[in-house]
Design an enzyme around this catalytic site. Structure first.
Site, PDB file in Angstrom:
ATOM      1  CD  GLN A  21      -2.461   1.277   2.730  1.00  0.00           C
ATOM      2  OE1 GLN A  21      -1.824   1.074   3.755  1.00  0.00           O
ATOM      3  NE2 GLN A  21      -3.747   1.554   2.736  1.00  0.00           N
ATOM      4  N   GLY A  22       0.816   2.032  -1.081  1.00  0.00           N
ATOM      5  CA  GLY A  22       1.606   3.263  -1.168  1.00  0.00           C
ATOM      6  C   GLY A  22       0.727   4.478  -0.956  1.00  0.00           C
TER       7      GLY A  22
ATOM      8  CB  SER B 198       2.235   6.905   4.543  1.00  0.00           C
ATOM      9  OG  SER B 198       1.162   6.362   5.254  1.00  0.00           O
TER      10      SER B 198
ATOM     11  CB  SER C 177       3.499  -2.973   5.312  1.00  0.00           C
ATOM     12  OG  SER C 177       3.333  -2.078   6.372  1.00  0.00           O
TER      13      SER C 177
ATOM     14  CD  GLU D 172      -5.112   0.078   5.970  1.00  0.00           C
ATOM     15  OE1 GLU D 172      -5.416   0.977   5.179  1.00  0.00           O
ATOM     16  OE2 GLU D 172      -3.963  -0.082   6.405  1.00  0.00           O
TER      17      GLU D 172
HETATM   18  C1  LIG Z   1       3.643  -0.775  11.252  1.00  0.00           C
HETATM   19  C2  LIG Z   1       3.195   0.274  10.278  1.00  0.00           C
HETATM   20  C3  LIG Z   1       2.878  -0.118   8.999  1.00  0.00           C
HETATM   21  C4  LIG Z   1       2.481   0.847   8.075  1.00  0.00           C
HETATM   22  N1  LIG Z   1       2.213   0.427   6.807  1.00  0.00           N
HETATM   23  C5  LIG Z   1       1.875   1.337   5.878  1.00  0.00           C
HETATM   24  C6  LIG Z   1       1.665   0.932   4.526  1.00  0.00           C
HETATM   25  O1  LIG Z   1       1.787  -0.243   4.179  1.00  0.00           O
HETATM   26  N2  LIG Z   1       1.346   1.857   3.615  1.00  0.00           N
HETATM   27  C7  LIG Z   1       1.186   3.170   3.949  1.00  0.00           C
HETATM   28  O2  LIG Z   1       0.848   3.957   3.071  1.00  0.00           O
HETATM   29  N3  LIG Z   1       1.393   3.605   5.223  1.00  0.00           N
HETATM   30  C8  LIG Z   1       1.739   2.719   6.189  1.00  0.00           C
HETATM   31  N4  LIG Z   1       1.971   3.130   7.477  1.00  0.00           N
HETATM   32  C9  LIG Z   1       1.947   4.567   7.782  1.00  0.00           C
HETATM   33  C10 LIG Z   1       0.802   5.009   8.649  1.00  0.00           C
HETATM   34  O3  LIG Z   1      -0.424   4.932   7.952  1.00  0.00           O
HETATM   35  C11 LIG Z   1       1.135   6.455   9.087  1.00  0.00           C
HETATM   36  O4  LIG Z   1       2.286   6.363   9.894  1.00  0.00           O
HETATM   37  C12 LIG Z   1       0.010   7.078   9.869  1.00  0.00           C
HETATM   38  O5  LIG Z   1      -1.080   7.327   9.029  1.00  0.00           O
HETATM   39  C13 LIG Z   1       0.440   8.389  10.573  1.00  0.00           C
HETATM   40  O6  LIG Z   1       1.041   9.270   9.676  1.00  0.00           O
HETATM   41  P1  LIG Z   1       2.481   9.939  10.006  1.00  0.00           P
HETATM   42  O7  LIG Z   1       3.401   8.826  10.409  1.00  0.00           O
HETATM   43  O8  LIG Z   1       2.868  10.782   8.824  1.00  0.00           O
HETATM   44  O9  LIG Z   1       2.248  10.843  11.292  1.00  0.00           O
HETATM   45  P2  LIG Z   1       1.759  12.364  11.322  1.00  0.00           P
HETATM   46  O10 LIG Z   1       0.616  12.547  10.398  1.00  0.00           O
HETATM   47  O11 LIG Z   1       2.954  13.244  11.164  1.00  0.00           O
HETATM   48  O12 LIG Z   1       1.220  12.469  12.799  1.00  0.00           O
HETATM   49  C14 LIG Z   1       2.056  12.706  13.931  1.00  0.00           C
HETATM   50  C15 LIG Z   1       1.149  12.793  15.164  1.00  0.00           C
HETATM   51  O13 LIG Z   1       0.231  13.897  15.041  1.00  0.00           O
HETATM   52  C16 LIG Z   1      -1.101  13.453  15.203  1.00  0.00           C
HETATM   53  N5  LIG Z   1      -2.004  14.194  14.316  1.00  0.00           N
HETATM   54  C17 LIG Z   1      -1.789  14.489  13.010  1.00  0.00           C
HETATM   55  N6  LIG Z   1      -2.850  15.159  12.504  1.00  0.00           N
HETATM   56  C18 LIG Z   1      -3.769  15.265  13.506  1.00  0.00           C
HETATM   57  C19 LIG Z   1      -5.082  15.833  13.606  1.00  0.00           C
HETATM   58  N7  LIG Z   1      -5.667  16.431  12.568  1.00  0.00           N
HETATM   59  N8  LIG Z   1      -5.733  15.741  14.802  1.00  0.00           N
HETATM   60  C20 LIG Z   1      -5.147  15.137  15.865  1.00  0.00           C
HETATM   61  N9  LIG Z   1      -3.900  14.598  15.832  1.00  0.00           N
HETATM   62  C21 LIG Z   1      -3.237  14.637  14.669  1.00  0.00           C
HETATM   63  C22 LIG Z   1      -1.068  11.982  14.804  1.00  0.00           C
HETATM   64  O14 LIG Z   1      -2.137  11.274  15.372  1.00  0.00           O
HETATM   65  C23 LIG Z   1       0.278  11.557  15.358  1.00  0.00           C
HETATM   66  O15 LIG Z   1       0.203  11.234  16.709  1.00  0.00           O
HETATM   67  C24 LIG Z   1       2.379   2.214   8.435  1.00  0.00           C
HETATM   68  C25 LIG Z   1       2.684   2.611   9.734  1.00  0.00           C
HETATM   69  C26 LIG Z   1       3.109   1.658  10.650  1.00  0.00           C
HETATM   70  C27 LIG Z   1       3.448   2.113  12.027  1.00  0.00           C
END
Ligand SMILES: Cc1cc2nc3c(=O)[nH]c(=O)nc-3n(C[C@H](O)[C@H](O)[C@H](O)COP(=O)(O)OP(=O)(O)OC[C@H]3O[C@@H](n4cnc5c(N)ncnc54)[C@H](O)[C@@H]3O)c2cc1C
Length: 387
Positions: A128-129, A131, A163, A249
């Site tokens: 899944q691409g 993020s 992932s 999902e």
């Molecule tokens: C084990 C694992 C597997 C993953 N696999 C995939 C994958 O296969 N494909 C893929 O595309 N992604 C994947 N991800 C990514 C995951 O979907 C993102 O990490 C997640 O959506 C959070 O985005 P970010 O890391 O950019 O954090 P950010 O968006 O930078 O957030 C940082 C913090 O701010 C908070 N925050 C941000 N905006 C708000 C808001 N509006 N209100 C309140 N709080 C907020 C968040 O909750 C978080 O605590 C994976 C992540 C993990 C940990």
């Protein structure tokens, strides 16, 4: 809603139990959990066994190559496979649980015929691409660009936390086909593409997790040509298609894991009794609380599944309630396991140690808990946005 099982459903359960008892001993030995290529081979072999026995894509519609089983049969399948200790979907996670169901719901007949059978047979793995480095929670802010050139899109940008990218054949990729402007809100210019991971210009750089595996990766896209025929849904309508993907999902993809957690909980109670930790009232109370929590989550699952039957098979925002509670309960489960095991919980060779480390990611993966709370507040409770 009637939660009792019919005679026909119990007969389905009995046949499945029999098949599991005969088939599980034929599986190859479990691979090292940190070795993703070996895990791909193991997970796809299991998928092939399910396919040959007619259990692949049980809950997928028949038109998509599934068995069109009722949601209740699907729940029975999840209960029985977990009780029998069958492998989890693993590397098949994205294809089976959200890319496949999205293509089944939104793809053309040609797209369904091309992509769905290899997922069911365990021949092709999806990732899944979604993020990006500057767009995780705020997914609609993604910047990976796709410019139309003849019959292709030319894609440039990067993805992160993908992932299984290292072992995937296809990627469900979100791209920007219309720049953000005053006239075009950011979620209106997004398109959903199926990207072949072996296309020229795709570079995968694995990322090492806290637990030591290269479960996910950064993916760099440098002028990658993707045929326009790989677009699922209309150009710039990718946000709507994405909501379908995310509802699968968050709504159904983690359901099987609840049963696995209940199995772990029972094993944990047995270990606590053996080691005398059971005599600690605080540990006993925590185990009791977890038992109540996972029982409630299973009931919530049954409710969500019966709701999705009513809404034509696509789960609704109720999945966010499930995701929120489940990811926290899972962390509590492995915290409790660490309390029961004591110093042994630091031994990386114990299953539960790696599970504890990976449980930390559950409140982030598939959308953080904060984002799920926003969805519950705004879309289920109707509370005002942005306060
Ligand atoms: C084990 C694992 C597997 C993953 N696999 C995939 C994958 O296969 N494909 C893929 O595309 N992604 C994947 N991800 C990514 C995951 O979907 C993102 O990490 C997640 O959506 C959070 O985005 P970010 O890391 O950019 O954090 P950010 O968006 O930078 O957030 C940082 C913090 O701010 C908070 N925050 C941000 N905006 C708000 C808001 N509006 N209100 C309140 N709080 C907020 C968040 O909750 C978080 O605590 C994976 C992540 C993990 C940990």
């Amino acid at each position: 809603m009637d939660l009792t099982y019919t005679e026909e459903e119990e007969a389905f359960r009995a046949r499945l139990r029999q098949w599991l008892a005969a088939s599980l001993p034929e599986l190859p030995p479990r691979p090292d959990p940190l070795d993703w290529p070996a895990r791909r081979a193991y997970d796809t072999a299991w998928q092939r066994m399910l396919y040959d026995a007619g259990y692949a894509g049980l809950h997928w519609p028949e038109a998509a190559g599934g068995r069109g089983a009722t949601p209740t049969q699907h729940l029975i399948y999840l209960e029985e496979t977990e009780k029998a200790g069958a492998p989890y979907v693993g590397a098949n996670f994205v294809g089976l649980l959200h890319a496949g169901p999205t293509i089944a719901a939104e793809g053309t007949p040609e797209q369904r015929a091309r992509w769905l059978p290899p997922v069911l047979r365990g021949e092709e793995i999806w990732c899944q691409g979604f993020s990006e480095p500057d767009a995780g929670s705020d997914l609609a802010a993604l910047r990976t660009r796709a410019v139309r050139d003849g019959d292709d899109y030319v894609v440039t940008g990067s993805k992160i936390w993908t992932s299984h990218a290292e072992v995937a054949d296809w990627c469900e990729l979100l791209v920007r086909t219309e720049p953000i402007s005053e006239a075009v809100p950011k979620h209106r210019g997004i398109t959903w593409l199926a990207l072949p991971m072996d296309a020229p210009g795709v570079t995968v750089r694995p990322l090492r997790t806290l637990a030591g595996s290269t479960e996910f990766a950064e993916v760099f896209l440098d002028e990658v040509r993707v045929p326009a025929a790989n677009r699922v849904g209309a150009e710039n309508d990718g946000w709507r298609v994405t909501m379908v993907t995310l509802s699968f999902e968050r709504g159904t993809a983690f359901v099987g894991e609840v049963v696995a957690c209940r199995r772990t909980l029972a094993e944990l109670a047995a270990v606590a009794k053996e080691t005398g930790r059971w005599d600690d009232g605080a540990v006993r109370r925590q185990l009791g609380w977890l038992n109540a929590e996972f029982t409630a989550l299973w009931r919530l699952t049954q409710w969500n599944v019966s709701e999705s039957e009513r809404t034509g098979g696509v789960p609704g925002t109720g999945g966010s309630v499930f995701k929120l509670r489940y990811s926290h309960a899972r962390q509590e489960l492995y915290d409790t396991a660490a309390r029961v095991l004591g110093p042994d919980s630091l031994d990386l060779d114990r299953d539960w140690t790696l599970d504890k480390l990976s449980s930390l990611s559950y409140t982030i993966a598939a959308g953080t808990s904060q984002i799920q709370r926003n969805i519950v507040a705004e879309r289920i409770l109707g509370l005002p946005k942005g306060r």
